[in-house]
Structures are given as structure tokens and as C-alpha cells.
Scaffold this active site. Structure first.
Site, PDB file in Angstrom:
ATOM      1  N   CYS A 156       0.983  -1.395   0.123  1.00 33.56           N
ATOM      2  CA  CYS A 156       0.011  -0.097  -0.171  1.00 33.56           C
ATOM      3  C   CYS A 156       0.992   1.260  -0.144  1.00 33.56           C
ATOM      4  O   CYS A 156       0.468   2.158  -0.931  1.00 33.56           O
ATOM      5  CB  CYS A 156      -1.103   0.141   1.038  1.00 33.56           C
TER       6      CYS A 156
ATOM      7  N   HIS B 120      -2.437   6.584   4.878  1.00 31.70           N
ATOM      8  CA  HIS B 120      -1.178   5.622   5.229  1.00 31.70           C
ATOM      9  C   HIS B 120      -0.138   6.191   4.474  1.00 31.70           C
ATOM     10  O   HIS B 120       1.029   5.577   3.963  1.00 31.70           O
ATOM     11  CB  HIS B 120      -1.313   4.120   4.734  1.00 31.70           C
TER      12      HIS B 120
END
Ligand SMILES: *[C@@H]1O[C@H](CO)[C@@H](O)[C@H](O)[C@H]1NC(C)=O
Length: 593
Positions: A88, A149
Site C-alpha cells: 500500500c 497511510h
């Protein structure tokens, strides 16, 4: 006559000014959206860890995804849509910036491949430019709802140097970190499990040592200095604190919800997260019907821990993972419904994708499958350049502009979003070196071939594989310079560590590289040889040259954001509501519809 002449002269003088004023007014009208030729809206929807094989329109016949399938049948479906990284943090960086993650220092060199703590100092550098920032400069209202994130602070709590608000999103609601197992008690830990165990064992050892020495002294067996005992006692307390504070308090430190720069829930209530994120995404669209907007809806699904939303629990044929898939589909349906019911469909580009492939190693004996399914493609999340970790769903719907039911098999990248959005927002300002291309000509059928003749696949900062789609040919060759070592050997993934690594003894280098033709062998199971592939030598030569040209564009090496020093938790960087370290708050949800 003289007065008339003077008058006309005055008028002649005034009219350019008037015209100028008028054009200024018109330009302002353009920005506020009152113009006929309005800029399109963008609704980008990204699922976390979704595999290409998890979706009906990509060939799954047992999972029900009617709403995602509908987007595809009303729009363009990409079958070779490639994430720039199989994890990610780097994949999202590349998506947001239109460039490979190592250009911004977000590629990993070792064990740490994603940001691990909100209280670290690494993240998307403030100097980077996201598509949101570009659109903001073009007068767009921009929002991120969901997972980020990509870091929060640099030097002190509240500098928010990596925060979405600093990166072009005027409104942020969601998870500055990510959903992960530590957020739900009893689901285990995702972060540095081996280090946690080592620290716990060390503490146990100290405790045992301390008790033994105390006994020895009390029983008078040996002379033990009191100072030694005190020192050992301090060491034990310290060792406990070192693992307890960052690791045991993971949910408090990392499972939080922010609205803009304010922490509004800490730790977060996971059960109500899906409906809150959906509500925020829908409300943002409703608030902005009158002006061009960008919404990046970055779902918390379908990362573990899996949700247990009662309306979906036990309804699918694939256990809890399947239930979560069907919930994702329902959410996508709600988003489409919102766009359509507000009359925005013809002026809104909707995009559906996943940040990378499904996590094959994620499964247990109780729940069964917990990670995604990557169809016929080899490998998955965190497995370098293997197709299963990087080939993801990619759907564009725009009834006003794109033909319904079109399928594009050409190689495309998630990094293409950046230049595509820029093009559609009529942003012609100079930019940095980009790795993506404007997709509109391909989506509209104005060209047949993708501009990605070559594509580079990274494992951390290491160039792992090169894809070549030679002009005039259907073939899509892929050379792998190295491949991850699976553990236990022979398994289809890194089951011992849950993610594969990109360096040292964790990989096998191939010389000559492993070569496949994805057109004839999409599951990368039959390596080509000079005997089976007449162009063998040419392919190796062309890809090597392309890799060299590509590497020549990577001259200014940015500081790495993924070093231990930047990753590890620091109390003074920790986002917190209340007085640190007593962080805690709950979102007031009374205003929610
Ligand atoms: C459909 O998706 C489920 C859930 O990931 C998976 O278990 C199943 O194997 C898939 N079926 C097909 C035919 O791809």
C-alpha cells in the site's frame, strides 16, 4: 461633432476595459461552475488489498458484485491495469503522484516496506505534488475520505507536514493510518511481530534473572549487591516500557479517525466505520453539486480485520471475506446511486480500483480465507513483480463521454490517473517527470495502443521486472531480474513471515532473467527460452536498454522515508486527542444522517 467624437473616443477607450472585466467575470464563472463547459467531477474509489479475481466482471462467478459489474458495463473496463508496487504505501504514493514511489523516497530498502506507526516521521514529502494539489490549483474542491497511510508529522505533533490537508485535499475524514489487525482485540498483530516477541522474551529473561538474584541474596547463598538489583529492576521496567508502550498500545496510537487536522476518535470503533466513511463520502458529493470536485474515497475494506456488519454477515458463499466483498459492492452501489440521483452522472468520471493484489498468506483455520483472490495470476500482495500482486481491477465510468461496455486489454497503470485528471482539468502548467500517461485517448477509443511500451516493476527500491509490449504485437513480455523466495520453499507465498521481502537472502537473482509472455501465458508458468521464443535475445536486449534509460531518469535521489530512524514510533509525533499520553475520544455522531 466634437463632443460626439470625444464620446466615441471615450467609449472606444472604455470598451476594451469592459471586455476585459467581462472576460474576468466569465473566468470566475468557470471556476464556480456556472459555465456550460464545466470541468468534470472525479469520484475515485480504491479498495484496500482487493484481488482482481474477487470481482464478478473480472470472471468471478460465485461472489455477487452487481454494482461494480454495473460500473463496468456502463463504462470502460481495463484488464491489464497495473499498480506501481505490490504494497500500500508505495503503491498509493505512485498513484497520488503519478510517479514511481522511489522518486519520492517512499520505496523500501529493507525490512520495513510500509509505514508502521502514525508516530513515525516518514511520509509523503511536503515537496511532492499529488493530483489533488494540481486539481485544487485548477479550482476544484477536493476531499479524501478513508485511508491515507502516507504519514502525518515530521518534527512535532501537529506540524502535519505529510497530512492529506497539506497534499491537496481540502477536506479529510478518515484513517490517517490504515485498518489493521491490531485495531480489533483478539485479531493478532500485523506489526514487527518478531521484534515484539524478541522484546517480550528479553523482558521475561530480565524478570527471571532479577527474581533469581533476589532469591540468591535473600537466602544468603551469595553476596549480591543491592545496586545490581536496583539496576536490573530499572532495566526490566525500561524493557517492559519499550515493547509495551509502542506495541501494546497500537490501537490507541494508530487506530484513529481524523477530521481534517483534528483527531476525533481514538481508538476508533471499527464496527461503525463502513457506514461513517460512506456517509462522509456521500455528504461531500451532496455539498458540492454546484462546483467541480474531486473525491478520493479510499475504503478501509478489504484489509484484515474483516468487518462483521450484520446486514452482510453469513450472506456470501465465501465466508467472512466474501461477506466483506459483498459489502464493498453495496458501498460502490450507494456511491453510484448518489452521483446519479444528484444528476451528476454525465459530468462525473467514476473510477474503481484496488491499491494492489490480494494477500494470499492471510488465512487461518477458523475464518478461512481472509485475503483476496488474484484469479489466474501468480503471486499476490508483497511478491514483487509477480502479476497477482500488481494487476488490479480498473473501471472508468463516464456516461457523457465514455462508451458503455468497452474493454481495454492494453497495459495501463494506476499512475495514469494523475496525468489523466490533469488533462481533464485543463491543467497545462509545467510538471515534474511523470511515469503515467493520459488515459483519455485509450478510454475514448481514439488510439488502440497504450503509451506504456515499457513498464517497470519495483520490489522496494529494487527494479524487479520489466514489461514490454512491443509495437505491432499482441505479446506482453515480462522479464524478472529476481523473484522472492517463498517460505516454506515451494509454497505459493511467504507464509512464514506473511509478506515477502525484496533484498538479500529473501530473493533469488536470475541471470539470464526469467522471461514470460503474458499474452500467451498470463499465469507466468512457462518461462521462455531461446528455443521456444525466436525473439528471445532481442527481448532481453530491449528490456535491458529500457531499464537503463529509465534508471537514467532517476538521478536526484531523495532521502528515504522508509528508514528505521523515520519509521519508529516517537511520542512527540503521536497524533492524540486530549493530553498526551492520555489520548482518547469518541466521535459525536448525532449529526449523522
Ligand atoms: C471468487 O472470489 C472468492 C473470494 O475471493 C474466491 O474464493 C473464489 O475462488 C473466486 N472464484 C473464482 C471463480 O474466481
Amino acid at each position: 461633432m466634437a463632443t460626439l467624437k470625444k464620446q466615441s473616443k471615450d467609449v472606444g477607450y472604455k470598451s476594451p476595459l469592459l471586455a476585459h472585466l467581462l472576460s474576468l467575470l466569465l473566468a470566475a464563472g468557470d471556476v464556480t461552475g456556472k459555465e456550460v463547459d464545466r470541468k468534470p467531477n472525479f469520484v475515485l474509489m480504491m479498495v484496500d488489498d482487493l484481488g482482481i479475481g474477487d470481482v464478478g466482471c473480472y470472471g468471478n462467478d460465485t461472489v455477487r458484485t452487481p454494482n461494480i459489474d454495473r460500473l463496468a458495463s456502463e463504462g470502460v473496463k481495463l484488464t491489464q491495469h497495473i499498480a506501481a508496487a505490490p504494497l500500500c504505501t508505495p503503491s498509493r504514493t505512485a498513484f497520488m503522484t503519478g510517479r514511481y514511489a522511489l522518486r519520492s523516497g517512499m520505496g523500501s530498502t529493507g525490512h520495513v516496506q510500509v509505514l508502521l506507526f502514525l508516530g513515525g516521521s516518514g511520509g509523503l514529502p511536503p515537496s511532492e505534488t499529488t493530483f489533488a494539489k494540481r486539481l485544487q490549483q485548477q479550482g476544484y474542491t477536493t476531499s479524501l475520505v478513508g485511508k491515507w497511510h502516507l504519514g502525518v508529522n515530521c518534527e512535532h505533533r501537529g506540524d502535519h507536514c505529510h497530512h492529506p490537508n497539506q497534499h491537496g485535499f481540502s477536506y479529510f475524514y478518515g484513517l490517517p493510518f490504515t485498518l489493521f489487525n491490531n485495531c480489533v482485540p483478539g485479531e493478532g498483530s500485523d506489526v514487527l511481530v518478531d521484534l515484539q516477541h524478541a522484546l517480550q522474551n528479553l523482558t521475561m529473561l530480565l524478570v527471571v534473572g532479577l527474581f533469581t538474584l533476589v532469591c540468591v541474596r535473600v537466602c544468603g547463598l551469595l553476596e549480591v549487591s543491592l545496586w545490581l538489583l536496583v539496576a536490573l529492576w530499572f532495566l526490566t521496567i525500561l524493557a517492559t516500557a519499550v515493547w509495551y508502550i509502542p506495541f501494546e498500545l497500537m490501537p490507541t496510537w494508530n487506530c484513529i479517525i481524523m477530521r481534517n487536522q483534528e483527531v476525533i476518535e481514538q481508538p476508533m470503533t471499527v464496527e461503525t466505520l463502513p457506514q461513517r466513511l460512506l456517509g462522509e463520502a456521500q455528504n461531500f458529493i451532496k455539498r458540492n453539486v454546484d462546483r467541480p470536485f474531486l473525491l478520493f474515497f479510499s475504503l478501509a475494506h478489504i484489509h484484515t480485520p474483516l468487518f462483521k456488519t450484520p446486514a452482510f454477515a453469513g450472506k456470501s458463499r465465501h465466508g467472512r471475506y466474501g461477506d466483506n466483498l459483498e459489502e464493498v459492492d453495496w458501498i460502490i452501489g450507494k456511491m453510484t446511486e448518489t452521483v446519479d440521483s444528484l444528476g451528476l452522472a454525465n459530468n462525473t468520471l467514476m473510477y474503481f480500483t484496488s491499491d494492489h493484489g490480494g494477500h494470499l498468506e492471510d488465512a487461518d483455520s477458523v475464518i478461512g480465507q481472509k485475503g483476496g483472490w488474484n484469479s489466474i495470476y501468480k503471486g499476490g500482495k508483497a511478491m514483487g513483480g509477480w502479476e497477482g500482486g500488481i494487476r488490479v481491477p480498473g473501471i472508468f465510468r463516464w456516461p457523457g463521454r465514455l462508451a458503455a461496455g468497452k474493454v481495454v486489454d492494453e497495459p495501463t497503470s494506476l499512475m495514469d490517473l494523475y496525468p489523466t485528471l490533469k488533462y481533464l482539468a485543463k491543467d497545462t502548467q509545467p510538471d515534474r517527470q511523470l511515469d503515467g500517461y493520459n488515459l483519455m485517448p485509450l478510454l475514448e477509443g481514439k488510439v488502440e495502443r497504450s503509451e506504456h511500451q515499457f513498464m517497470f516493476h519495483y520490489c522496494g527500491i529494487y527494479l524487479n521486472a520489466v514489461r514490454w509490449h512491443p509495437p505491432g504485437s499482441d505479446s506482453v513480455f515480462k522479464v524478472h531480474f529476481f523473484t522472492p523466495n517463498f517460505s516454506p520453499p515451494g509454497a505459493g507465498g511467504c507464509y512464514d513471515t506473511k509478506v515477502c521481502l525484496c533484498h538479500g537472502e529473501h530473493v533469488t537473482h536470475h541471470n539470464p532473467p526469467l522471461l514470460y509472455d503474458l499474452f500467451h501465458d498470463p499465469s507466468e508458468s512457462h518461462p521462455l527460452t531461446p528455443d521456444t521464443e525466436p525473439r528471445y535475445a532481442e527481448i532481453l536486449e530491449q528490456t535491458a536498454k529500457a531499464a537503463e534509460r529509465h534508471q537514467n531518469t532517476l538521478t536526484n535521489k531523495p532521502h528515504s522515508q522508509m528508514t528505521w530512524d523515520k519509521i519508529l514510533w516517537r511520542p512527540w509525533l503521536q497524533p492524540c486527542c486530549g493530553t498526551f499520553p492520555f489520548c482518547g475520544c469518541k466521535e459525536e455522531t448525532t449529526h449523522m444522517s
